[in-house]
Enzyme design. Structure first.
Site, PDB file in Angstrom:
ATOM      1  N   ASP A  90      -1.427   7.274  -5.262  1.00 39.08           N
ATOM      2  CA  ASP A  90       0.029   7.249  -5.262  1.00 39.08           C
ATOM      3  C   ASP A  90       0.502   8.671  -5.544  1.00 39.08           C
ATOM      4  O   ASP A  90      -0.301   9.565  -5.774  1.00 39.08           O
ATOM      5  CB  ASP A  90       0.548   6.261  -6.298  1.00 39.08           C
ATOM      6  CG  ASP A  90       0.188   6.709  -7.700  1.00 39.08           C
ATOM      7  OD1 ASP A  90      -0.548   7.712  -7.841  1.00 39.08           O
ATOM      8  OD2 ASP A  90       0.619   6.066  -8.655  1.00 39.08           O
ATOM      9  N   ASP A 292      -1.140  -3.113  -3.842  1.00 41.38           N
ATOM     10  CA  ASP A 292      -1.968  -2.677  -4.964  1.00 41.38           C
ATOM     11  C   ASP A 292      -1.363  -3.228  -6.233  1.00 41.38           C
ATOM     12  O   ASP A 292      -0.135  -3.332  -6.340  1.00 41.38           O
ATOM     13  CB  ASP A 292      -2.040  -1.145  -5.049  1.00 41.38           C
ATOM     14  CG  ASP A 292      -0.760  -0.532  -5.591  1.00 41.38           C
ATOM     15  OD1 ASP A 292      -0.673  -0.316  -6.804  1.00 41.38           O
ATOM     16  OD2 ASP A 292       0.169  -0.269  -4.794  1.00 41.38           O
ATOM     17  N   HIS A 362     -15.151 -11.439 -11.163  1.00 39.73           N
ATOM     18  CA  HIS A 362     -14.601 -12.673 -10.571  1.00 39.73           C
ATOM     19  C   HIS A 362     -13.213 -12.434  -9.967  1.00 39.73           C
ATOM     20  O   HIS A 362     -12.941 -12.829  -8.836  1.00 39.73           O
ATOM     21  CB  HIS A 362     -14.527 -13.794 -11.615  1.00 39.73           C
ATOM     22  CG  HIS A 362     -13.740 -14.964 -11.131  1.00 39.73           C
ATOM     23  ND1 HIS A 362     -14.286 -15.966 -10.368  1.00 39.73           N
ATOM     24  CD2 HIS A 362     -12.401 -15.253 -11.237  1.00 39.73           C
ATOM     25  CE1 HIS A 362     -13.328 -16.827 -10.032  1.00 39.73           C
ATOM     26  NE2 HIS A 362     -12.178 -16.414 -10.548  1.00 39.73           N
TER      27      HIS A 362
HETATM   28 ZN    ZN Z   1     -16.201 -16.318  -9.585  1.00 38.41          ZN
END
Ligand code: ZN
Length: 395
Positions: A90, A292, A362
């Protein structure tokens, strides 16, 4: 360079590919935030295994941290150990807001969001650029310097320096700031054309102009100013466009509806600093190609995990005996390793940093996978059905 592969018939959504000298980004896509040239809590390999195609680093913070070492900086791709990943920076325009009126007004850029305590405005805005104050004194950042810094950092996609305004600014101020943002856009374009003395790409025999420069549309929540900005910025020879600045919580779709028709169809569009699930669908529906946001990474370090049903807080008591993984069927390293919600809760309680790492993996995988499913839906001609189905299962 940007190729559009498929346009949705029932909305402005499109699937495409951005080509850069360090690789490609399939769009719509989510940029993972690595403010200080490092995505916190996870390694480059974990980042890529979580399907990351795009990363964004912060010009202002790197400039302040690197100081004189910026002249010897090896380039973001080398520093981040991501030689084949597309990186954005940015421009520092957001810090004009976050160190300035964001503090003075005690607000975030989304009106209706959490109200903060008002504090000192640490900026002084002039026609040439912005003076920032910190404990070391005052330092100046303007459009020309932002371009020079971004060239030294060496990202594939860079942004014009703008004034990100506060959602609480009135019409007169928004208009005045917009004039500056437009004049600075021209300074940035001009600086981008001037051969630069230091360029790793040049040394390697590659052309400097492989850095794509995006112009930024501002105008707050005022329809005529947003349209004026989109017309003006959209007509300039930028390689792509960012939509920046303040939004009302419920007004984002409306603002995009004003702006997008004036931006050239064939160039990519980025929505700055926005990345909640509902907003991703709304953005894509209105013609946004990339986003973003710190949500996947920052929330992970504080217990927040994302699932198809929404966000869960793994620090909560209700997970103390929960032997399930974060999300059943998830293909990320954390879930496939069988790490349970109960184990993650324990790790957070013990301040074991592996909790943040596991959940960052995750979350990054979750958002990248969601973008992949959005791309697939656009290609299959059922984006709006997918959107309705996905959002209806969220809490
Ligand atoms: Zn996961």
């Amino acid at each position: 360079m940007f190729d559009i592969l498929q346009k949705d018939k029932n909305s402005r959504a499109r699937a495409g590919v951005i080509h850069t000298s360090h690789g490609t980004v399939e769009t719509p896509s989510y940029a993972i935030v690595g403010t200080h040239a490092e995505v916190r809590a996870i390694s480059p390999r974990e980042l890529l295994d979580a399907k990351t195609q795009l990363v964004i680093a912060n010009t202002y913070h790197l400039w302040r941290t690197l100081g004189e070492k910026l002249d010897l900086f090896e380039g973001l791709h080398e520093r981040m150990k991501l030689p084949d990943t597309v990186i954005m920076t940015d421009s520092g325009g957001f810090q004009v807001f976050s160190f300035g009126f964001g503090r003075e007004h005690g607000v975030g850029k989304v009106l209706g969001g959490e109200k903060k305590k008002a504090s000192d405005n640490l900026t002084r805005i002039t026609e040439e650029g912005v003076f920032f104050t910190n404990e070391e004194g005052e330092h100046f950042l303007g459009p020309k310097l932002s371009m020079e810094i971004q060239k030294k950092l060496g990202a594939d996609i860079i942004f014009a320096f703008d004034e990100c305004t506060s959602p609480e600014h009135d019409y007169a101020y928004q208009k005045e700031a917009l004039g500056r943002t437009h004049r600075w856009a021209n300074v940035c374009l001009k600086s981008h054309e001037i051969p630069f003395s230091y360029s790793r790409e040049l040394e390697n025999g590659k052309a400097r102009d492989e850095q794509m420069l995006y112009g930024i549309v501002q105008g707050g929540m005022f329809e005529d100013l947003r349209k004026e900005s989109a017309k003006y910025i959209g007509a300039l020879p930028f390689d792509g466009f960012g939509i920046g600045g303040s939004f009302g919580e419920k007004k984002m779709g409306e603002v995009l509806g004003w702006v997008i028709p004036y931006l050239p169809e064939e160039k990519p569009r980025h929505l700055l600093g926005i990345g909640k699930i509902e907003d991703l669908f709304l953005g894509v529906e209105n013609g946004i190609d990339t986003f973003d946001c710190v949500i996947p990474t920052r929330e992970a370090r504080h217990g927040g995990a994302w699932t198809a049903k929404g966000r869960i807080d793994l620090k909560k008591n209700k997970f103390k005996d929960d032997g399930e993984v974060i999300e059943n069927g998830c293909g990320c390293e954390t879930c496939t390793a069988g790490i349970t919600r109960h184990q993650l809760r324990e790790m957070y309680k013990l301040k074991d940093l592996r909790a943040g790492t596991s959940v960052t993996i995750h979350n990054v995988y979750f958002f990248n996978t969601l973008m992949g499913r959005i791309r697939e839906a656009i290609q299959n001609g059922n984006f709006l059905e997918f959107k309705d189905r996905f959002l209806s299962q969220m809490r």
